[in-house]
Design a protein around this motif. Structure first.
Motif, mmCIF file in Angstrom:
data_model
loop_
_atom_site.group_PDB
_atom_site.id
_atom_site.type_symbol
_atom_site.label_atom_id
_atom_site.label_comp_id
_atom_site.label_asym_id
_atom_site.label_seq_id
_atom_site.Cartn_x
_atom_site.Cartn_y
_atom_site.Cartn_z
ATOM 1 N N ARG A 148 53.348 -50.069 -33.049
ATOM 2 C CA ARG A 148 54.558 -49.175 -33.018
ATOM 3 C C ARG A 148 54.798 -48.749 -31.395
ATOM 4 O O ARG A 148 54.074 -49.241 -30.670
ATOM 5 C CB ARG A 148 53.748 -47.742 -33.437
ATOM 6 C CG ARG A 148 53.368 -47.945 -35.037
ATOM 7 C CD ARG A 148 54.813 -47.928 -35.964
ATOM 8 N NE ARG A 148 54.391 -47.926 -37.366
ATOM 9 C CZ ARG A 148 54.146 -48.872 -38.185
ATOM 10 N NH1 ARG A 148 54.101 -49.937 -37.637
ATOM 11 N NH2 ARG A 148 53.647 -48.569 -39.540
ATOM 12 N N ASP A 149 55.996 -48.273 -31.147
ATOM 13 C CA ASP A 149 56.509 -48.033 -30.150
ATOM 14 C C ASP A 149 56.455 -46.321 -29.729
ATOM 15 O O ASP A 149 56.972 -45.930 -28.722
ATOM 16 C CB ASP A 149 57.843 -48.298 -29.481
ATOM 17 C CG ASP A 149 57.780 -49.958 -29.557
ATOM 18 O OD1 ASP A 149 56.952 -50.475 -29.090
ATOM 19 O OD2 ASP A 149 59.143 -50.571 -29.615
ATOM 20 N N ALA A 150 55.783 -45.483 -30.623
ATOM 21 C CA ALA A 150 55.716 -44.156 -30.544
ATOM 22 C C ALA A 150 54.609 -43.813 -31.533
ATOM 23 O O ALA A 150 54.163 -44.340 -32.492
ATOM 24 C CB ALA A 150 57.029 -43.557 -31.009
ATOM 25 N N ALA A 151 54.027 -42.698 -31.307
ATOM 26 C CA ALA A 151 52.740 -41.910 -31.703
ATOM 27 C C ALA A 151 52.957 -40.434 -31.662
ATOM 28 O O ALA A 151 53.728 -39.776 -30.677
ATOM 29 C CB ALA A 151 51.540 -42.402 -31.450
ATOM 30 N N LEU A 189 49.234 -46.608 -31.785
ATOM 31 C CA LEU A 189 50.311 -47.557 -31.385
ATOM 32 C C LEU A 189 50.339 -48.754 -31.769
ATOM 33 O O LEU A 189 51.265 -49.779 -31.249
ATOM 34 C CB LEU A 189 50.418 -47.253 -29.722
ATOM 35 C CG LEU A 189 50.932 -45.953 -29.396
ATOM 36 C CD1 LEU A 189 50.390 -45.813 -27.719
ATOM 37 C CD2 LEU A 189 52.219 -45.562 -29.394
ATOM 38 N N VAL A 233 55.307 -45.561 -20.225
ATOM 39 C CA VAL A 233 54.616 -44.728 -21.123
ATOM 40 C C VAL A 233 55.178 -43.323 -20.968
ATOM 41 O O VAL A 233 54.863 -42.711 -19.770
ATOM 42 C CB VAL A 233 53.180 -44.722 -21.393
ATOM 43 C CG1 VAL A 233 52.615 -43.917 -22.347
ATOM 44 C CG2 VAL A 233 52.781 -46.220 -21.481
ATOM 45 N N VAL A 247 55.528 -42.882 -38.264
ATOM 46 C CA VAL A 247 54.808 -42.783 -36.937
ATOM 47 C C VAL A 247 53.319 -42.136 -37.072
ATOM 48 O O VAL A 247 53.486 -41.043 -38.017
ATOM 49 C CB VAL A 247 55.728 -41.769 -36.047
ATOM 50 C CG1 VAL A 247 55.119 -41.424 -34.735
ATOM 51 C CG2 VAL A 247 57.082 -42.467 -35.574
ATOM 52 N N LEU A 269 56.527 -45.593 -25.805
ATOM 53 C CA LEU A 269 56.374 -46.734 -24.951
ATOM 54 C C LEU A 269 57.773 -47.337 -24.904
ATOM 55 O O LEU A 269 58.878 -47.108 -25.249
ATOM 56 C CB LEU A 269 55.547 -47.906 -25.618
ATOM 57 C CG LEU A 269 54.185 -47.457 -26.359
ATOM 58 C CD1 LEU A 269 53.709 -48.913 -26.992
ATOM 59 C CD2 LEU A 269 53.281 -46.978 -25.141
ATOM 60 N N VAL A 313 46.489 -47.457 -22.715
ATOM 61 C CA VAL A 313 47.730 -47.702 -23.434
ATOM 62 C C VAL A 313 48.159 -48.730 -22.629
ATOM 63 O O VAL A 313 48.579 -49.955 -23.072
ATOM 64 C CB VAL A 313 48.805 -46.561 -23.514
ATOM 65 C CG1 VAL A 313 50.010 -47.346 -24.131
ATOM 66 C CG2 VAL A 313 48.412 -45.546 -24.383
#
Length: 221
Positions: free
Chosen positions: A152-155, A149, A96, A128, A165, A82
């Motif tokens: 996006r800032d999340a998964a 991701l 992260v 998400v 993140l 990442v």
């Protein structure tokens, strides 16, 4: 000691995650923070609330362990993937955080996507994505996480929990807690009925308003 302050910050974040309601006991997640081409990660085999700075390995972006008295957690492979992707695409990602909480794990085992039913979802990028299941510590789960991701800032990692993140550890932890809250809110809403999902147009309007702060755009301009 390399990146001493960053290692201390990782330990403080680890304790915060361990205290969060609904977090699994023991090794309940993994954390990393990047400084230039170096990354501090959580180690294998220690509960989050027991971490000390010297336990946390310092690694290079190309997967080499440079310092630390313990081996990296298996999920370090995911974290480094990442961080590398963020660096390659110019994303402002300094940290992260991955955690196994009741609600994120529950949602990740049922849905293929967590729909945006609250305006705060816009802060994570909207809906998400949930990755297909893959064993932890593998290249497969790393590739799936990087894909999920994008933008996006999340998964959500199927069967594993939440991943977030941030610009720094504080921001990544805030995003993780938001993801956990959105997951729990969705689960409660489903007990009543089918939740209303915000459209892309509504999410775009929220992002537009967010650029102006709490009051929204000035109506006199």
């Amino acid at each position: 000691m390399l990146l001493e302050q960053e290692r201390r910050d990782v330990c403080l974040t680890a304790r915060s995650i361990a205290r969060h309601p609904g977090t699994a006991p023991g090794e309940a997640g993994t954390i990393s923070v990047r400084s230039g081409d170096l990354v501090v990660v959580t180690p294998h085999g220690i509960p989050l609330e027991q971490l000390g700075p010297g336990d946390c390995p310092v690694m290079s972006l190309d997967d080499r362990v440079l310092e630390g008295r313990r081996d990296p957690a298996a999920e370090a492979t995911l974290h480094l993937a990442v961080h590398r992707d963020a660096a390659e695409h110019g994303r402002d990602v300094g940290a992260v955080v991955n955690a196994f909480t009741t609600d994120t794990v529950a949602v990740s085992t049922v849905l293929v996507e967590l729909p945006p039913i609250h305006h705060r979802a816009a802060g994570l990028g909207g809906a998400v994505a949930v990755t297909p299941y893959a064993p932890y510590g593998t290249g497969d789960i790393s590739d799936q996480a990087v894909k999920a991701l994008k933008g996006r800032d999340a998964a959500l990692l199927a069967g594993h929990g939440g991943l977030a993140l941030g610009r720094n550890l504080e921001h990544a932890l805030e995003n993780l807690r938001l993801l956990d809250w959105l997951s729990g809110t969705y689960l409660r809403a489903r007990q009543v009925g089918e939740p209303r999902v915000l459209s892309e147009e509504e999410l775009a309007e929220i992002r537009h308003r967010d650029t102006y702060g709490w009051a929204g755009p000035d109506p006199f301009l």
